[in-house]
Design an enzyme around this catalytic site. Structure first.
Site, PDB file in Angstrom:
ATOM      1  N   ASP A  69      -4.991  -2.727  -2.626  1.00 28.85           N
ATOM      2  CA  ASP A  69      -6.306  -2.097  -2.741  1.00 28.85           C
ATOM      3  C   ASP A  69      -6.305  -0.957  -3.751  1.00 28.85           C
ATOM      4  OD1 ASP A  69      -5.495   0.383  -1.428  1.00 28.85           O
ATOM      5  OD2 ASP A  69      -5.610  -0.696   0.460  1.00 28.85           O
ATOM      6  N   ASP A 123      -1.413  -0.933   5.280  1.00 30.10           N
ATOM      7  CA  ASP A 123      -1.854   0.421   5.591  1.00 30.10           C
ATOM      8  C   ASP A 123      -1.244   0.898   6.914  1.00 30.10           C
ATOM      9  OD1 ASP A 123      -3.849   2.739   5.215  1.00 30.10           O
ATOM     10  OD2 ASP A 123      -4.373   1.973   7.200  1.00 30.10           O
ATOM     11  N   GLU A 171     -11.068  23.579 -19.299  1.00 27.28           N
ATOM     12  CA  GLU A 171     -11.874  22.362 -19.234  1.00 27.28           C
ATOM     13  C   GLU A 171     -11.136  21.219 -19.927  1.00 27.28           C
ATOM     14  OE1 GLU A 171     -13.627  20.215 -17.950  1.00 27.28           O
ATOM     15  OE2 GLU A 171     -15.657  21.045 -18.075  1.00 27.28           O
ATOM     16  N   HIS A 218     -18.027  28.895 -14.442  1.00 23.26           N
ATOM     17  CA  HIS A 218     -18.532  29.940 -15.341  1.00 23.26           C
ATOM     18  C   HIS A 218     -20.054  29.883 -15.451  1.00 23.26           C
ATOM     19  CE1 HIS A 218     -19.530  26.990 -18.454  1.00 23.26           C
ATOM     20  NE2 HIS A 218     -18.387  26.391 -18.138  1.00 23.26           N
ATOM     21  N   GLU A 225       1.864   4.174  -3.822  1.00 20.99           N
ATOM     22  CA  GLU A 225       1.400   2.796  -4.008  1.00 20.99           C
ATOM     23  C   GLU A 225       2.354   1.999  -4.875  1.00 20.99           C
ATOM     24  OE1 GLU A 225      -3.360   3.907  -3.593  1.00 20.99           O
ATOM     25  OE2 GLU A 225      -2.364   3.906  -5.557  1.00 20.99           O
ATOM     26  N   ASP A 237       0.857  -1.182   0.000  1.00 19.71           N
ATOM     27  CA  ASP A 237       0.000   0.000   0.000  1.00 19.71           C
ATOM     28  C   ASP A 237       0.895   1.234   0.000  1.00 19.71           C
ATOM     29  OD1 ASP A 237      -2.297   1.480  -0.023  1.00 19.71           O
ATOM     30  OD2 ASP A 237      -2.857   1.108   2.057  1.00 19.71           O
TER      31      ASP A 237
END
Length: 372
Positions: A77, A125, A257, A181, A52, A11
């Site tokens: 994960d 983790d 965008e 916008h 990771e 992890d």
């Protein structure tokens, strides 16, 4: 006796994404569950995905050292890493490519790549968080049960600093006020409207929305600077606000965008009819681009770099960024450390305001979302 089959559990994590990061990796005997070796290490400032991959590489190095001839299964994960290493997803991010190459070099032939829920990856983790706590001077966490013992998923997902706003050590944040916008004709028709298309201007209601946002921002005050996407609809919205606040607008290409390529100007129904396979692939993976366009993963990298630049150059200030749906959703996703799929569950109104604070250590705080 050398193990016949082994499992890597790996992890990585970042507090801020990017922010202080670390990885954790361990190797188990697949038949007995016995822990063979483990390692956790802080790696400085990095993203979740980089951490990771570093965890995977550390696990592969442990296997080479302790069980080079064993059959190997990798359990993580991270859907991204598992799918990329299995060859089902392409590695497009420039920060990922050298790490994926190194992982492929270390991985023996015939590796089984398995995605597991986060709750089943608690040992790795824990190694990540212990390494981060040590690197940042925080109190070491109490040990959690290792390996396959069930843990509460909500507890595993809890943020490192759940008391944002209560911690006096964080200092003053840089505040990004994200203004979408105002409305255009493409907004009304729900057409894809990216950075490479016709670049529509605001319609009459769009100008009214920009003016309403300007009124709101003037009443609340505190804006120190304004930056805008270079697209017409954003520049027009920014100009209305800047005139009201007496500020100058700077354009930033990183706020534009996403490019939707061949889909630009088409409705969702039209795209579904003309590009059904491509649309299905795009909806299924953030690494997939529309024909001739940008993937959400690529846009996320661009937006992250823009955010980092704005935060770094405006410590403790409030910056209004006039931008678009996709960049705002990606910044919110990053602030919440949510999966990429979260962007499909957000809806932003034209002319709406979203506010995110970023503290000096990378800790984010979402203050408002789609306020009109």
């Amino acid at each position: 006796m050398a193990p016949r089959r082994v499992v890597i559990e790996a992890d990585g994590g970042s507090r801020g994404n990017p922010g202080p990061a670390a990885y954790g990796a361990l190797v188990r005997d697949a038949d007995t569950g016995e822990l063979i070796a483990e390692k956790g290490e802080a790696i400085g400032v990095a993203t979740n995905n980089v951490a990771e991959y570093r965890g995977l590489i550390a696990g592969l190095e442990l296997v080479r050292e302790h069980a080079p001839d064993a059959e190997l299964e990798v359990r993580m994960d991270s859907k991204l890493v598992v799918e990329q290493m299995a060859g089902r997803w392409k590695v497009k991010h420039p920060d990922m490519r050298p790490l994926a190459i190194e992982a492929n070099r270390l991985a023996p032939f015939g590796v089984t790549w398995t995605w597991i829920p986060r709750a089943e990856n608690s040992h790795a983790d824990r190694l990540v968080n212990e390494a981060l706590d040590a690197a940042t001077g925080r109190r070491k966490r109490s040990a959690r049960p290792a390996a396959t013992a069930p843990v509460d998923a909500a507890a595993e997902a809890a943020p490192t600093n759940p008391m944002v706003g209560w911690n006096p050590d964080l200092g003053d944040p840089t505040t990004l006020v994200l203004l979408r916008h105002g409305r255009t004709e493409h907004t009304v028709d729900k057409r894809f409207s990216g950075s490479e298309g016709t670049d529509p201007a605001l319609d009459e209601i769009g100008h009214e929305q920009a003016a309403a946002a300007a009124d709101w921002l003037q009443r609340h005050g505190g804006i120190d600077a304004i930056v805008s996407s270079p697209l017409t609809r954003a520049r027009e919205t920014a100009a209305v606000v800047a005139k009201r606040l007496g500020l100058v607008v700077e354009e930033d290409d990183g706020l534009r965008e996403a490019s939707f390529g061949d889909w630009d100007g088409h409705t969702f129904a039209e795209v579904r009819e003309r590009w059904p396979a491509e649309l299905q692939a795009w909806l299924g993976s953030s690494s997939v681009s529309p024909p001739g366009g940008e993937s959400f993963d690529d846009v996320a990298v661009r937006v992250r770099r823009t955010r980092d630049r704005l935060v770094r150059s405006n410590p403790g200030r409030t910056v209004l960024a006039v931008t678009h749906v996709t960049p705002i959703k990606l910044l919110v996703r990053a602030a919440l450390d949510a999966p990429m799929s979260a962007i499909y569950h957000m809806e932003l109104a034209p002319g709406s305001v979203t506010v995110i604070c970023w503290y000096g250590d990378g800790t984010p705080s979402l203050r408002q979302f789609s306020v009109t």
